[in-house]
Structures are given as structure tokens and as C-alpha cells.
Motif scaffolding. Structure first.
Motif, PDB file in Angstrom:
ATOM      1  N   GLY A 157      -4.579   9.237 -43.951  1.00 26.66           N
ATOM      2  CA  GLY A 157      -4.726  10.598 -43.458  1.00 26.66           C
ATOM      3  C   GLY A 157      -3.450  11.240 -42.959  1.00 26.66           C
ATOM      4  N   ASN A 158      -2.331  10.521 -43.042  1.00 23.14           N
ATOM      5  CA  ASN A 158      -1.040  11.048 -42.605  1.00 23.14           C
ATOM      6  C   ASN A 158      -0.182  11.437 -43.803  1.00 23.14           C
ATOM      7  OD1 ASN A 158      -1.408  10.477 -39.736  1.00 23.14           O
ATOM      8  ND2 ASN A 158      -1.151   8.314 -40.287  1.00 23.14           N
ATOM      9  N   VAL A 159       0.704  12.416 -43.585  1.00 27.18           N
ATOM     10  CA  VAL A 159       1.673  12.801 -44.609  1.00 27.18           C
ATOM     11  C   VAL A 159       2.869  11.869 -44.483  1.00 27.18           C
ATOM     12  CG1 VAL A 159       3.161  14.633 -45.493  1.00 27.18           C
ATOM     13  CG2 VAL A 159       0.937  15.215 -44.497  1.00 27.18           C
ATOM     14  N   VAL A 160       3.133  11.084 -45.538  1.00 25.82           N
ATOM     15  CA  VAL A 160       4.194  10.080 -45.476  1.00 25.82           C
ATOM     16  C   VAL A 160       5.047  10.141 -46.743  1.00 25.82           C
ATOM     17  CG1 VAL A 160       2.638   8.570 -44.169  1.00 25.82           C
ATOM     18  CG2 VAL A 160       2.957   8.183 -46.626  1.00 25.82           C
ATOM     19  N   ARG A 161       6.125   9.383 -46.741  1.00 20.59           N
ATOM     20  CA  ARG A 161       6.871   9.097 -47.966  1.00 20.59           C
ATOM     21  C   ARG A 161       7.201   7.618 -47.964  1.00 20.59           C
ATOM     22  NH1 ARG A 161       6.457  11.900 -52.234  1.00 20.59           N
ATOM     23  NH2 ARG A 161       8.524  11.388 -53.017  1.00 20.59           N
ATOM     24  N   VAL A 214      -0.790  12.804 -53.533  1.00 20.78           N
ATOM     25  CA  VAL A 214      -1.028  11.430 -53.964  1.00 20.78           C
ATOM     26  C   VAL A 214      -1.790  10.695 -52.867  1.00 20.78           C
ATOM     27  CG1 VAL A 214       0.026   9.228 -54.616  1.00 20.78           C
ATOM     28  CG2 VAL A 214       1.059  11.369 -55.381  1.00 20.78           C
ATOM     29  N   ASP A 215      -2.866  10.038 -53.256  1.00 22.17           N
ATOM     30  CA  ASP A 215      -3.637   9.212 -52.335  1.00 22.17           C
ATOM     31  C   ASP A 215      -3.058   7.792 -52.408  1.00 22.17           C
ATOM     32  OD1 ASP A 215      -5.464   7.640 -50.984  1.00 22.17           O
ATOM     33  OD2 ASP A 215      -7.226   8.651 -51.787  1.00 22.17           O
ATOM     34  N   LEU A 216      -2.172   7.470 -51.467  1.00 28.07           N
ATOM     35  CA  LEU A 216      -1.517   6.167 -51.491  1.00 28.07           C
ATOM     36  C   LEU A 216      -2.490   5.030 -51.184  1.00 28.07           C
ATOM     37  CD1 LEU A 216       1.880   7.072 -49.782  1.00 28.07           C
ATOM     38  CD2 LEU A 216       1.508   6.528 -52.182  1.00 28.07           C
ATOM     39  N   ASN A 217      -3.470   5.309 -50.316  1.00 31.49           N
ATOM     40  CA  ASN A 217      -4.504   4.297 -50.083  1.00 31.49           C
ATOM     41  C   ASN A 217      -5.254   4.011 -51.383  1.00 31.49           C
ATOM     42  OD1 ASN A 217      -4.543   6.066 -47.298  1.00 31.49           O
ATOM     43  ND2 ASN A 217      -4.804   3.877 -46.897  1.00 31.49           N
ATOM     44  N   GLY A 218      -5.565   5.090 -52.094  1.00 34.64           N
ATOM     45  CA  GLY A 218      -6.298   4.950 -53.347  1.00 34.64           C
ATOM     46  C   GLY A 218      -5.526   4.171 -54.390  1.00 34.64           C
ATOM     47  N   ALA A 219      -4.223   4.455 -54.479  1.00 35.59           N
ATOM     48  CA  ALA A 219      -3.391   3.758 -55.458  1.00 35.59           C
ATOM     49  C   ALA A 219      -3.393   2.253 -55.198  1.00 35.59           C
ATOM     50  CB  ALA A 219      -1.970   4.298 -55.406  1.00 35.59           C
ATOM     51  N   GLY A 267      -7.512   1.047 -55.432  1.00 34.53           N
ATOM     52  CA  GLY A 267      -8.225   1.252 -56.689  1.00 34.53           C
ATOM     53  C   GLY A 267      -9.414   2.176 -56.583  1.00 34.53           C
ATOM     54  N   LYS A 268      -9.485   2.957 -55.517  1.00 31.62           N
ATOM     55  CA  LYS A 268     -10.527   3.974 -55.371  1.00 31.62           C
ATOM     56  C   LYS A 268      -9.957   5.096 -54.510  1.00 31.62           C
ATOM     57  CE  LYS A 268     -12.525   1.685 -51.325  1.00 31.62           C
ATOM     58  NZ  LYS A 268     -13.714   1.113 -50.691  1.00 31.62           N
ATOM     59  N   PHE A 269     -10.372   6.327 -54.792  1.00 29.08           N
ATOM     60  CA  PHE A 269      -9.821   7.482 -54.090  1.00 29.08           C
ATOM     61  C   PHE A 269     -10.349   7.491 -52.653  1.00 29.08           C
ATOM     62  CE2 PHE A 269      -8.593  11.863 -53.335  1.00 29.08           C
ATOM     63  CZ  PHE A 269      -7.428  11.966 -54.067  1.00 29.08           C
ATOM     64  N   THR A 302      -3.938  15.920 -58.165  1.00 31.01           N
ATOM     65  CA  THR A 302      -3.949  14.712 -57.353  1.00 31.01           C
ATOM     66  C   THR A 302      -4.032  13.456 -58.196  1.00 31.01           C
ATOM     67  OG1 THR A 302      -4.930  13.717 -55.365  1.00 31.01           O
ATOM     68  CG2 THR A 302      -6.453  14.493 -57.032  1.00 31.01           C
ATOM     69  N   GLY A 303      -3.521  12.367 -57.636  1.00 26.71           N
ATOM     70  CA  GLY A 303      -3.585  11.069 -58.282  1.00 26.71           C
ATOM     71  C   GLY A 303      -3.645   9.973 -57.235  1.00 26.71           C
ATOM     72  N   GLY A 304      -3.919   8.751 -57.711  1.00 28.27           N
ATOM     73  CA  GLY A 304      -4.010   7.609 -56.810  1.00 28.27           C
ATOM     74  C   GLY A 304      -5.428   7.068 -56.766  1.00 28.27           C
TER      75      GLY A 304
END
Length: 239
Positions: free
Chosen positions: A12-16, A50-55, A58-60, A79-81
Motif C-alpha cells: 500500500g506504499n509508494v516505493v521504488r 505496478v503491484d509489487l506484492n502481486g509480482a 502471483g496474484k494482484f 497496471t501490472g504485477g
């Protein structure tokens, strides 16, 4: 050239991340809607999330936050991930996403990915991560033993129009994008629109890509690290 501001979401945070390393995540904002609002107010109507948790899982995972951005700001989102199946893609597009970006599915479940292309056409963007010129997947730990021509041909036949291409060695580094790579890809596959992703460090990089007549570019860390302003990004944005 279209310039697309990026938001990477982790818990839920904006990260890089630096070169895709989850242990090297820098948090820039705890409020994704607030971050997206800055882009909207500056004049951008389309953003990259990008949903980094999802990437990783394996689920959004971060759909709630993406929906909040779309609903409260009336902004277009690609969106992706974590998009692994036709049903995943269908669910996200039904939720109001303008475009979905698939990378692992195209490698591991090509039949599912071709179904997405058949139904959704240019709303489906291929995420192509390249490592030493080969398609990388599985957290960039594995590469596909297949030429780019063989990899892309069946997708082009089914209507693929846009490819978001990341040079994994450049992602999150601020070292400048691999402009030669994007030039070569555009010449090799003239019917595809390539969105450059990874390594943008300043406005000069955007000028170089624009001078090459590139279709688009995603800008993330350079903005968050204040190497480039939204005003400068808009200068090169024609979308």
C-alpha cells in the motif's frame, strides 16, 4: 512521445526498488492517491502502476489502492504485477483499468496470454523484461532460450500493438535508459509501439528518446529522487 509517471505499490506504499530487489525498497509516500493526484494536477491523465506484492505472490494484491486512485481522480491507469491468467486480466479490466501489462503469463502461459490479446486487443500490453538481450522472467532469475522474433511473432499475429520493455540492468539505477536497445527494437519490429522503462535519469534522457521517435517512456525513480520535475516531463509528453 507519451510520458507515463510510475507508481510502484508495496504493502500500500509508494516505493521504488533497486534492480528489482525487494530488500532495497525506498518508501516515498504512504498515500498512493495523494501521489497520483500530483500527476493529475500537473496535467497527466494516464499513469503506470505496478503491484509489487502481486509480482512476488502471483496474484494482484493492491487492487483496493488502484481502484481508489481511479475512482477519486478519474485518471487512466495501466497496471501490472501478479497477472497470471486470462481470468486475472479480465477481472482487472472489468474493474476499470485502461490497460493491463503481462510479462510472466506471456512466458509461462502463452495460450492464456493469446486469449487475452484475442479479446482485449490494444488494452493488453506485453511487459518484456530483457536481460543481456534475452527475455527474463521469474524475478529476472531465468531467461527464455528463444529469439525475440520467435517470442513476439505469435503475439503480433494475434494483434499485439504495445510492448513495455525494461532493460533489467538499468531498472531503478538512474544510469540512463538503454537507448540503443530501444532504437534497435523499434527498427526490428516497426509495427510495435515500444514504451521504454528503466534507467531514466533526467530530462536529457527524455529528449534522446523523443529524438528517436520512441512511442513512450515510463518515469519513476528520477521523479521521486527529484532528478526531473513534472514540468520537464510534460515538456516531452504529447499524449
Amino acid at each position: 512521445m507519451i510520458v507515463i509517471p510510475a507508481i510502484d505499490l508495496l504493502d500500500g506504499n509508494v516505493v521504488r526498488l533497486h534492480k528489482g530487489d525487494y530488500d532495497e525498497a525506498t518508501i516515498y509516500n504512504h498515500n498512493p492517491v495523494e501521489e497520483a493526484q500530483k500527476f493529475k494536477e500537473a496535467g497527466f491523465n494516464h499513469i503506470h502502476i505496478v503491484d509489487l506484492n502481486g509480482a512476488k505472490e502471483g496474484k494482484f494484491v493492491n487492487l483496493k489502492h488502484v481502484k481508489q486512485i481511479i475512482d477519486s481522480l478519474d485518471i487512466s491507469v495501466q497496471t501490472g504485477g501478479g497477472i497470471r491468467s486470462f481470468e486475472d486480466a479480465q477481472m482487472l479490466l472489468d474493474q476499470g483499468l485502461s490497460n493491463i501489462i503481462c510479462s510472466s503469463m506471456a512466458v509461462k502461459s502463452p495460450g492464456e496470454w493469446l486469449k487475452v490479446l484475442d479479446k482485449y486487443g490494444d488494452r493488453a500490453i506485453l511487459g518484456m523484461d530483457l536481460k543481456n538481450g534475452k527475455v527474463a522472467y521469474g524475478g529476472w532469475l531465468e531467461t527464455l532460450d528463444k529469439s525475440l522474433e520467435d517470442f513476439l511473432a505469435p503475439m503480433i499475429d494475434r494483434g499485439l500493438s504495445t510492448v513495455l520493455c525494461t532493460d533489467t540492468s538499468k531498472d531503478g539505477t538512474l544510469e540512463g535508459p538503454n537507448v540503443n536497445l530501444y532504437k534497435e527494437l523499434s527498427e526490428q519490429f516497426p509495427d510495435l509501439n515500444f514504451i521504454a522503462s528503466g534507467g531514466v535519469s533526467d530530462a536529457d534522457d527524455l529528449k534522446t528518446l523523443q529524438d528517436q521517435n520512441q512511442y513512450g517512456v515510463v518515469v519513476g525513480r528520477a521523479y521521486y529522487e527529484e532528478k526531473i520535475s513534472l514540468e520537464e516531463m510534460l515538456t516531452y509528453h504529447s499524449g
